[in-house]
Design an enzyme around this catalytic site. Structure first.
Site, PDB file in Angstrom:
ATOM      1  N   LEU A 143       0.813  -1.449   0.082  1.00 27.29           N
ATOM      2  CA  LEU A 143       0.346  -0.305   0.031  1.00 27.29           C
ATOM      3  C   LEU A 143       1.075   1.617   0.098  1.00 27.29           C
ATOM      4  O   LEU A 143       2.329   1.346   0.551  1.00 27.29           O
ATOM      5  CB  LEU A 143      -0.540   0.315   1.106  1.00 27.29           C
ATOM      6  CG  LEU A 143      -2.302  -1.494   1.357  1.00 27.29           C
ATOM      7  CD1 LEU A 143      -2.575  -1.107   2.380  1.00 27.29           C
ATOM      8  CD2 LEU A 143      -2.691  -1.163  -0.100  1.00 27.29           C
ATOM      9  N   ASP A 144       0.261   2.167  -0.461  1.00 35.22           N
ATOM     10  CA  ASP A 144       1.257   3.488  -0.548  1.00 35.22           C
ATOM     11  C   ASP A 144       1.233   3.984   0.652  1.00 35.22           C
ATOM     12  O   ASP A 144       0.176   3.760   1.519  1.00 35.22           O
ATOM     13  CB  ASP A 144       0.884   4.283  -1.275  1.00 35.22           C
ATOM     14  CG  ASP A 144       0.439   4.116  -3.229  1.00 35.22           C
ATOM     15  OD1 ASP A 144       1.130   3.374  -3.358  1.00 35.22           O
ATOM     16  OD2 ASP A 144      -0.251   5.145  -3.505  1.00 35.22           O
ATOM     17  N   LYS A 145       2.875   5.085   1.031  1.00 32.09           N
ATOM     18  CA  LYS A 145       2.600   5.135   2.469  1.00 32.09           C
ATOM     19  C   LYS A 145       1.249   5.790   3.469  1.00 32.09           C
ATOM     20  O   LYS A 145       0.639   5.603   3.715  1.00 32.09           O
ATOM     21  CB  LYS A 145       4.174   5.811   2.314  1.00 32.09           C
ATOM     22  CG  LYS A 145       4.013   7.323   3.522  1.00 32.09           C
ATOM     23  CD  LYS A 145       5.667   8.137   3.371  1.00 32.09           C
ATOM     24  CE  LYS A 145       5.586   9.314   4.600  1.00 32.09           C
ATOM     25  NZ  LYS A 145       6.567   9.945   4.456  1.00 32.09           N
TER      26      LYS A 145
END
Length: 323
Positions: A143-145
């Protein structure tokens, strides 16, 4: 993760072509690795630091390449509280908070989900999961940050192989919650089938089309809409990606003319939420041993819900039910 001594610079004689392709062919490194070296200023052409990977070479130029030292495959465990959704001897599912990076990468060695997991368990074959994109033992998807929500990590080599195959073969089902802000006035479901590739100029971004585009499909279902008084339609939307490309939901919503609220990369920051309003709410995977469907759910986070309420929106009935 500690750094080894830097290797001696490579001195190469260029052949005609693009800089990244030429260095890749001459050094044996992948083109993505070389692009990273160029971006970090590690490649010189005839004594001048190369500014871009697409630089055209005539042939005969002297290329000096300072290859970064390999990262040692040891990451420090950290005692960080985690919101565990499910755990057994084969895997762990966590509700990842916004702001936490999934795994260490060049320049990022602490504060990641992997650091936190190593603080409570041993992840499989640490030395076998270190590559140019970072150190990621047990990681089968990311997942993106600033994207919160469900993420699954394998605890054994066998579980990792089975889960990775499930994601690759599209045996998983994913549903995200987002707030889209723009011109798109959604009245019904819409399926976006638009390939995604690397942006040709801004290398940290993805775009519809772009360099080496790959198939990308996302089904968007509007749950509620609100006008913002400035010509934009704000949509509380469920996104169900059929593929797993980098930034896929963010790129596809921007492609529709409605980037995610607070997305400073594909849209613009917002006073209503301190990150992009995207949450991985539901994930269904086959258990790596039993094969039974494992239904995982991370409740919608307060910051996203409060942003929607601040817009005057109401929370739809059944918001926390799987699609």
């Amino acid at each position: 993760m500690t750094d080894a001594p830097s290797p001696a610079p490579l001195s190469l004689t260029a052949t005609p072509g693009r800089l990244d392709a030429v260095v890749s062919a001459l050094s044996g490194a992948s083109r993505s690795q070389v692009a990273g070296w160029i971006e970090a200023g590690h490649v010189q052409v005839s004594g001048v630091v190369a500014a871009k990977a697409s630089l055209k070479l005539r042939g005969g130029e002297v290329l000096t390449v300072q290859v970064p030292p390999p990262a040692d495959a040891t990451v420090a465990p950290e005692q960080v509280p985690l919101d565990v959704i499910f755990e057994d001897e084969h895997l762990i599912a966590v509700n990842k908070p916004a702001g936490m990076i999934t795994h260490p990468a060049p320049g990022v060695t602490t504060g990641t989900l992997v650091n936190a997991l190593l603080g409570r368990m041993t992840l499989p074959e640490q030395s076998g999961f270190d590559g140019p994109d970072g150190y990621r033992p047990g990681i089968v998807h990311r997942l993106d940050k600033d994207t919160s929500g469900v993420i699954v990590v394998a605890k054994t080599v066998a579980a990792h192989a089975r889960l990775a195959a499930a994601f690759k073969d599209r045996e998983t089902r994913k549903a995200y919650l987002a707030i889209a802000a723009g011109a798109w006035a959604a009245q019904d479901r819409v399926n976006v089938d638009a390939p995604i590739g690397r942006h040709p100029v801004q290398r940290q971004r993805m775009t519809v089309g772009g360099a080496q585009p790959r198939e990308a499909q996302t089904l968007f279902t509007p749950l509620d809409t609100r006008p913002d008084g400035h010509g934009r339609i704000l949509t509380l939307v469920r996104a169900q990606p059929r593929t797993g490309r980098t930034h896929q939901i963010r790129v596809h919503l921007a492609h529709l003319g409605s980037p995610i609220l607070g997305d400073g990369v594909y849209g613009r920051p917002s006073d209503l939420i301190a990150r992009h309003a995207l949450h991985a709410q539901f994930l269904t995977i086959p258990h790596p041993v039993t094969g039974e469907a494992l239904h995982l759910h991370a409740p919608a986070p307060d910051d996203l819900l409060q942003a929607w309420i601040a817009l005057g929106g109401a929370l739809p009935a059944g918001l926390e039910r799987a699609p």
